[in-house]
Enzyme design. Structure first.
Site, short mmCIF file in Angstrom:
data_model
loop_
_atom_site.label_atom_id
_atom_site.label_comp_id
_atom_site.label_asym_id
_atom_site.label_seq_id
_atom_site.Cartn_x
_atom_site.Cartn_y
_atom_site.Cartn_z
N ARG A 123 35.96 12.89 28.01
CA ARG A 123 35.90 11.54 27.40
C ARG A 123 37.27 10.97 28.37
O ARG A 123 37.32 9.79 28.50
CB ARG A 123 36.27 11.76 25.95
CG ARG A 123 37.17 10.41 25.52
CD ARG A 123 36.62 9.18 24.73
NE ARG A 123 35.15 9.82 24.18
CZ ARG A 123 34.74 10.47 22.99
NH1 ARG A 123 35.90 10.65 22.12
NH2 ARG A 123 33.68 10.60 22.62
N TYR A 124 38.34 11.75 28.31
CA TYR A 124 39.63 11.18 28.87
C TYR A 124 39.51 11.63 30.55
O TYR A 124 38.88 12.60 30.90
CB TYR A 124 40.79 11.78 28.18
CG TYR A 124 40.82 11.41 27.03
CD1 TYR A 124 41.24 9.91 26.50
CD2 TYR A 124 40.68 12.24 25.70
CE1 TYR A 124 41.28 9.60 25.15
CE2 TYR A 124 40.88 11.88 24.56
CZ TYR A 124 40.95 10.56 24.14
OH TYR A 124 41.07 10.32 22.84
N ARG A 127 41.31 15.40 31.00
CA ARG A 127 41.39 16.53 30.24
C ARG A 127 39.92 16.66 29.56
O ARG A 127 39.32 15.44 29.39
CB ARG A 127 42.55 16.64 29.12
CG ARG A 127 42.57 15.19 28.11
CD ARG A 127 43.97 15.17 27.96
NE ARG A 127 44.16 14.06 26.83
CZ ARG A 127 44.17 12.71 27.06
NH1 ARG A 127 44.23 12.29 28.21
NH2 ARG A 127 44.38 11.84 26.29
N CYS A 136 33.16 29.04 12.25
CA CYS A 136 34.57 28.60 11.76
C CYS A 136 34.79 29.96 10.83
O CYS A 136 33.96 30.44 10.12
CB CYS A 136 34.99 27.50 11.30
SG CYS A 136 34.69 26.30 12.21
N CYS A 140 35.13 23.25 6.75
CA CYS A 140 35.75 22.14 5.90
C CYS A 140 34.75 20.84 5.51
O CYS A 140 33.98 20.62 6.50
CB CYS A 140 36.94 21.35 6.77
SG CYS A 140 38.10 22.57 7.43
N CYS A 143 34.25 18.10 8.06
CA CYS A 143 34.28 18.38 9.38
C CYS A 143 33.74 17.45 10.34
O CYS A 143 32.58 16.93 10.21
CB CYS A 143 33.44 19.84 9.83
SG CYS A 143 33.68 20.10 11.57
N ARG A 145 32.61 17.73 13.10
CA ARG A 145 31.61 18.20 14.05
C ARG A 145 30.50 19.04 13.12
O ARG A 145 29.90 19.87 13.67
CB ARG A 145 32.21 19.19 15.04
CG ARG A 145 31.97 18.97 16.32
CD ARG A 145 32.81 19.51 17.52
NE ARG A 145 33.66 18.76 17.85
CZ ARG A 145 35.22 18.85 18.13
NH1 ARG A 145 35.55 20.15 17.92
NH2 ARG A 145 35.89 18.04 18.42
N ASP A 304 37.00 10.76 9.89
CA ASP A 304 36.15 10.07 10.75
C ASP A 304 34.96 9.90 9.54
O ASP A 304 34.92 10.36 8.72
CB ASP A 304 35.66 11.19 11.86
CG ASP A 304 36.57 11.44 12.90
OD1 ASP A 304 37.36 10.37 13.46
OD2 ASP A 304 36.69 12.58 13.39
N ASP A 341 40.25 8.17 15.52
CA ASP A 341 39.32 8.43 16.49
C ASP A 341 38.38 7.17 16.61
O ASP A 341 37.45 7.22 15.81
CB ASP A 341 38.73 9.77 16.39
CG ASP A 341 38.63 10.50 17.86
OD1 ASP A 341 38.14 9.64 18.67
OD2 ASP A 341 38.87 11.68 17.85
N LYS A 348 41.18 8.63 20.66
CA LYS A 348 42.30 8.52 19.69
C LYS A 348 43.04 7.09 19.72
O LYS A 348 43.62 7.37 21.09
CB LYS A 348 43.12 9.82 19.84
CG LYS A 348 42.17 10.94 19.47
CD LYS A 348 43.13 12.10 19.51
CE LYS A 348 42.51 13.31 19.33
NZ LYS A 348 41.56 13.91 20.44
C1 LIG Z 1 41.44 14.83 21.14
C2 LIG Z 1 40.74 15.26 22.15
C3 LIG Z 1 41.24 15.64 23.28
C4 LIG Z 1 42.70 15.64 23.41
O1 LIG Z 1 43.48 14.67 23.12
P1 LIG Z 1 45.05 14.68 23.22
O2 LIG Z 1 45.39 13.37 22.63
O3 LIG Z 1 45.14 14.92 24.72
O4 LIG Z 1 45.35 15.58 22.27
C5 LIG Z 1 40.65 15.39 24.64
N1 LIG Z 1 39.15 15.58 24.65
C6 LIG Z 1 38.50 14.98 23.57
C7 LIG Z 1 37.11 14.59 23.62
C8 LIG Z 1 39.13 14.88 22.38
O5 LIG Z 1 38.55 14.42 21.24
S1 SF4 Z 2 37.19 20.99 10.67
FE1 SF4 Z 2 35.33 21.67 11.59
S2 SF4 Z 2 35.77 22.86 13.47
FE2 SF4 Z 2 37.64 22.55 12.34
S3 SF4 Z 2 37.89 24.40 10.98
FE3 SF4 Z 2 37.09 23.00 9.82
S4 SF4 Z 2 34.75 23.12 9.88
FE4 SF4 Z 2 35.58 24.38 11.59
#
Ligand SMILES: *Cc1c(COP(=O)(O)O)cnc(C)c1O
Ligand code: SF4
Length: 395
Positions: A123-124, A127, A136, A140, A143, A145, A304, A341, A348
């Site tokens: 995305r960025y 990184r 996990c 949570c 979550c 995801r 989220d 986000d 973010k």
């Molecule tokens: C959070 C995230 C990161 C890392 O972001 P930082 O602000 O550098 O901690 C990188 N890629 C994705 C897709 C993210 O959601």
């Molecule tokens: S937030 Fe989602 S990915 Fe993170 S520990 Fe909890 S269940 Fe696992």
């Protein structure tokens, strides 16, 4: 012992073995025993807690959305007779999970549309987020995801490891790889080491980090052997995930201490959750305890818009209020960056209390944490040579 260090000590307590009083200390401290003995069923919950009808109905739903699983270590933190217990709200499903509010989304951060390779989110600019497992230690309920995590949701995670390594090798702009999932620390030491060493063999990748909740759900996993392996891959940083000060038990503090002693800088990512940590006193206690564990609060996330999480969300204004109540009143190191986000995939975005009263080419007027007003004059030179300011003058 001095008064202050004994006061610090009392802020951390152990709840072991709690409901598992028949278990030997050796079994209790074995992370594989903890994994095998997770509470995953309605009967397992009802044996130990007095459930409400909303929770009972929630558990029946969970099998099709996001699995129920709680390690014995974490389970012991739940108050058996309090349905509003902040620990319980995070891991025990409720009927409200079946309700999708109009804004809810399956993939609120738009990750699927930023995956050049299955399992890799780019995305960025510099990184990437590498999803190395869908499992996990506990799940949570909020979550972000949940569509892919736990193996029962609407999608499956099909990370293509070889394709990902090839992508990373050819994309020389990537200098930072974040391992997440699921939880990377549930992989065996050997499997995790294979991934880390492969990443370290790529010259342009400078910075490795792991996002994990294992030190909190399963502190037993942070073995000396794991720490010895991780420290071979420095610079390696870690982001843990703690939402409530009670999660910082003696076992968790010691696990975080082993990681810190291995030279791993630790950050924390909290999610702002209704009835869990959406008040100033809880958050202040949390960030102070994190510093005692040598963990720097990194992000506070607005929750989220994940499907079935509206009962756990709270207002953005509350997050701003919490930050405003910390800034200036306590150590700067204790204050996380509050972020949203951006829904749909904007990444973010920092959201801050407003300390700027006004700003023009001559000066900025600011307020401090006590509400007192101050002025900072802009350098005179920049007022005339700065192209942007010059335009303002002639306009
Ligand atoms: C959070 C995230 C990161 C890392 O972001 P930082 O602000 O550098 O901690 C990188 N890629 C994705 C897709 C993210 O959601
Ligand atoms: S937030 Fe989602 S990915 Fe993170 S520990 Fe909890 S269940 Fe696992």
């Amino acid at each position: 012992m001095s008064e202050s260090s004994s006061a610090i000590k009392e802020r951390f307590v152990s709840h072991a073995p709690g409901h598992w009083s028949a278990v030997t200390p050796a079994m209790w401290s074995d992370w594989r025993w903890q994994q095998r003995n997770r509470v995953t069923t309605l009967a397992g919950l009802e044996d130990r807690l007095r459930l409400t009808s909303e929770e009972r109905a929630g558990v029946l739903l969970a099998g099709k959305k996001l699995a129920l699983a709680v390690t014995p270590h974490y389970f012991n933190l739940i108050e058996p007779d309090n349905p509003n217990c902040p620990i319980r709200r995070q891991v025990v499903p409720r009927i409200e999970e079946g309700y999708d509010s109009p804004h809810d989304m399956a993939d609120p951060c738009g990750e699927d549309s930023s995956m050049p390779v299955p399992g890799l989110v780019h995305r960025y600019p510099d990184r990437v987020l590498f999803l190395v497992t869908d499992r996990c230690a506990s799940y949570c309920r909020y979550c972000t995801r949940s569509r892919v995590v736990s193996g029962v949701g609407e999608q499956e995670l099909h990370t293509d490891f070889e394709e990902t390594f090839r992508y990373l090798e050819t994309h020389t702009e990537i200098r930072d790889v974040l391992l997440s999932g699921g939880d990377a620390l549930l992989l065996s030491d050997a499997r995790l080491e294979a991934i880390l060493s492969r990443l370290r063999s790529i010259k342009h990748i400078e910075f490795l980090r792991i996002g994990t909740r294992v030190p909190i759900f399963l502190p037993q996993r942070i073995t000396p052997e794991l720490c010895a392996m991780l420290r071979k891959y420095h610079p390696l940083w870690m982001s843990v995930h703690v939402n409530h000060p009670r999660e910082l038990t003696i076992e968790v503090r010691d696990a975080l201490g082993r990681l810190a002693d291995s030279g791993i800088p630790l950050g924390n990512q909290s999610v702002l959750l209704s009835g869990v940590n959406d008040d100033v006193d809880t958050m202040r206690d949390l960030v102070h305890k994190l510093l005692l564990c040598r963990v720097r609060p990194y992000y506070l996330y607005q929750c989220d818009l994940i499907r079935g999480s509206s009962h756990l969300r709270t207002s953005v204004a509350k997050g701003i209020e919490i930050i405003e109540a910390l800034r200036g009143f306590t150590s700067g190191y204790a204050i996380p960056q509050f972020v949203i986000d951006a829904p749909g995939g904007g990444g973010k975005v920092p959201v801050n209390p407003n300390y700027v009263v006004s700003h023009d080419q001559a000066k900025i007027v600011i307020r401090n944490f006590e509400g007192r007003i101050f002025e900072y004059p802009e350098p005179i030179a920049t007022r005339v040579t700065n192209h942007h300011s010059a335009e303002l003058v002639t306009a």
